[in-house]
Design an enzyme around this catalytic site. Sequence first.
Site, mmCIF file in Angstrom:
data_model
loop_
_atom_site.group_PDB
_atom_site.id
_atom_site.type_symbol
_atom_site.label_atom_id
_atom_site.label_comp_id
_atom_site.label_asym_id
_atom_site.label_seq_id
_atom_site.Cartn_x
_atom_site.Cartn_y
_atom_site.Cartn_z
ATOM 1 N N LYS A 22 0.838 -1.216 0.000
ATOM 2 C CA LYS A 22 0.000 0.000 0.000
ATOM 3 C C LYS A 22 0.867 1.257 0.000
ATOM 4 C CE LYS A 22 -1.990 1.477 4.032
ATOM 5 N NZ LYS A 22 -1.615 2.860 4.363
ATOM 6 N N ASN A 23 1.828 1.308 0.902
ATOM 7 C CA ASN A 23 2.567 2.551 1.074
ATOM 8 C C ASN A 23 3.636 2.772 0.002
ATOM 9 O OD1 ASN A 23 0.890 3.172 3.156
ATOM 10 N ND2 ASN A 23 2.304 2.541 4.781
ATOM 11 N N ARG A 94 -4.694 9.991 4.388
ATOM 12 C CA ARG A 94 -3.469 10.768 4.603
ATOM 13 C C ARG A 94 -2.675 10.860 3.299
ATOM 14 N NH1 ARG A 94 -0.614 13.519 8.815
ATOM 15 N NH2 ARG A 94 1.605 13.193 8.550
ATOM 16 N N CYS A 118 -6.079 7.384 9.158
ATOM 17 C CA CYS A 118 -6.294 6.749 10.459
ATOM 18 C C CYS A 118 -5.967 7.717 11.587
ATOM 19 C CB CYS A 118 -5.411 5.508 10.593
ATOM 20 S SG CYS A 118 -5.992 4.123 9.604
ATOM 21 N N ASP A 312 3.527 0.010 12.086
ATOM 22 C CA ASP A 312 2.307 -0.546 11.494
ATOM 23 C C ASP A 312 2.091 -2.015 11.874
ATOM 24 O OD1 ASP A 312 1.948 1.888 10.337
ATOM 25 O OD2 ASP A 312 2.624 1.295 8.345
HETATM 26 N N1 EPU Z 1 6.407 13.808 11.955
HETATM 27 C C1 EPU Z 1 6.699 15.094 12.356
HETATM 28 N N2 EPU Z 1 6.348 16.134 11.536
HETATM 29 C C2 EPU Z 1 5.732 15.936 10.363
HETATM 30 C C3 EPU Z 1 5.442 14.630 9.920
HETATM 31 C C4 EPU Z 1 5.811 13.568 10.765
HETATM 32 O O1 EPU Z 1 7.233 15.297 13.424
HETATM 33 O O2 EPU Z 1 5.432 16.924 9.686
HETATM 34 C C5 EPU Z 1 6.739 12.690 12.835
HETATM 35 C C6 EPU Z 1 5.511 11.905 13.277
HETATM 36 O O3 EPU Z 1 4.888 12.501 14.396
HETATM 37 C C7 EPU Z 1 6.099 10.548 13.617
HETATM 38 C C8 EPU Z 1 7.246 10.432 12.616
HETATM 39 O O4 EPU Z 1 7.507 11.743 12.112
HETATM 40 O O5 EPU Z 1 6.622 10.523 14.906
HETATM 41 C C9 EPU Z 1 6.970 9.504 11.489
HETATM 42 O O6 EPU Z 1 5.733 9.815 10.835
HETATM 43 P P1 EPU Z 1 5.670 9.771 9.270
HETATM 44 O O7 EPU Z 1 5.516 11.157 8.751
HETATM 45 O O8 EPU Z 1 6.803 8.934 8.760
HETATM 46 O O9 EPU Z 1 4.344 9.009 8.963
HETATM 47 P P2 EPU Z 1 3.565 9.170 7.630
HETATM 48 O O10 EPU Z 1 4.496 9.452 6.525
HETATM 49 O O11 EPU Z 1 2.398 10.056 7.829
HETATM 50 C C10 EPU Z 1 3.741 6.699 6.810
HETATM 51 C C11 EPU Z 1 2.774 5.601 6.514
HETATM 52 C C12 EPU Z 1 2.144 5.130 7.817
HETATM 53 C C13 EPU Z 1 3.267 4.644 8.756
HETATM 54 C C14 EPU Z 1 4.319 5.747 8.946
HETATM 55 C C15 EPU Z 1 5.524 5.297 9.723
HETATM 56 C C16 EPU Z 1 2.023 6.127 4.304
HETATM 57 C C17 EPU Z 1 0.910 6.587 3.423
HETATM 58 N N3 EPU Z 1 1.760 6.081 5.606
HETATM 59 O O12 EPU Z 1 2.990 7.713 7.446
HETATM 60 O O13 EPU Z 1 1.319 4.022 7.497
HETATM 61 O O14 EPU Z 1 2.722 4.303 9.998
HETATM 62 O O15 EPU Z 1 4.781 6.215 7.655
HETATM 63 O O16 EPU Z 1 6.136 4.208 9.100
HETATM 64 O O17 EPU Z 1 3.094 5.802 3.824
HETATM 65 C C18 EPU Z 1 -0.492 2.555 7.748
HETATM 66 O O18 EPU Z 1 -0.148 2.049 6.663
HETATM 67 O O19 EPU Z 1 -1.370 2.052 8.500
HETATM 68 C C19 EPU Z 1 0.139 3.799 8.173
HETATM 69 C C20 EPU Z 1 -0.359 4.574 9.131
#
Ligand code: EPU
Length: 425
Positions: A22-23, A94, A118, A312
Amino acid sequence: MSTFRLQGGRPLTGTLAIAGRKNAALPLIAASVLNRGTTTLLNLPEIDDVAVMLDILEKLGAKIEKGAHQVIINTVDITPAGAVIPEDDGRRLRGSLLFLGPLLARFGHARLPHPGGCIIGKRPVGVHFDAVEAMGATITTEGDWYEVAADQLTGTTFFLPEASVTGTENALMAAAGGTQPITLVNVAREDHVIQLGQYLVQLGCRLDGLGTSSITVRGFGRSLPAEDITVEIIPDEIELGTFIIAAAVTDGELELTNLGDERLTLPIRSLMKGLGVNIEDYPAQKRLIIKPPHHFKAGTIKTGIWPGTPTDLQSPLALLATQTEGNTLIHDWMFEGRFSYVGGLSKMGADILICDPHRILVRGKTPLKGTKLVSPDLRAGMAQLIAGLAASGESVIEHGEVIERGYERLVERLSSIGAQIEEIS
Ligand code: EPU
């Protein structure tokens, strides 16, 4: 809305092909905006999040030809006026935020609603905007809407305060619209980030350092490439880990196939073996077999960025801990809302103490009894569903559509490996 009814206590046995990640699929769909040729995605997971991303692209003006586990995307007809993400779709996931980088790179502007997805904690979006601001874009916010604009993107060095996955992906795609070198430091290194980077390279970007924590992008500016590119999406390592746990806690003998290159699944296979799950590897055939006897090990599980334990997978790991003799401390520092399944598992008989928003203590081994549950989010919902398969008696899982965002054809696939599961509404 979907509701699943299942009878637990039956081993999961047989063969199941792991779906595409997915990601990895979501950023590649967004990145297709940068290509005036065709982007063909193979091994595409047939899940709701992918359908919404393709819907958004279609509404922006792209042509989409769907086939079984594949799609051909042509974004040539998207116009500058189309650089606006529809509000309802944007709020559904997201991943909609991933259009920010490519739309800005292609048109010099983009308008997006605050993304949905989520509810697993604060999930800030600051880094996405700080990155493009460092490249010279201006950001305007109006209520829940963001507007980004840049006549041209300028060379810079940007440090990500945390190695955000989608933050890195957005910054890479935005930087493709620059011509001067843009260096991103402290980037995420997940295999899906690398797959996106390889796509950008095929489009004509130069990427130095891909796969390391610092990447320098030399983009193609506004002269968009027109390449016909085919990408086979890498296997979903979270689905792999989840089904390994499902087989282990139901005492089944399960073969998982379609694992891709051995290196892609090494972190998950090593993690599961370290926790005492018995796995037979057949890397040359891109498959593995999970079968008893297992010797589950209690201890400490701490999530980490790649190649650490993925956040995850944290909820299925907690389920495994309920079936493990001894105390397991689970520490998920990344998001503060990822223990929403604890109430459900406790209702089934698990003994779990919530220490604080980031830590739980699971005391095992406890038998689980079927009950009625509501899916709180994608991964928590899936952990509860597998718990229902491992439990004695009947379980009903409401809001199953949340799980279908990330796991394809659940009833059909689980039934094919011996689960007694049906969708009742
Ligand atoms: N963070 C910040 N500032 C930001 C963005 C993120 O401080 O502007 C922090 C977050 O608070 C967290 C860390 O960085 O502590 C990591 O978050 P990240 O931004 O990597 O998460 P994301 O990119 O929003 C993706 C996946 C998530 C997965 C996370 C971590 C996608 C579409 N989503 O989210 O997947 O949990 O990386 O691996 O790629 C899922 O598939 O169920 C899911 C939630």
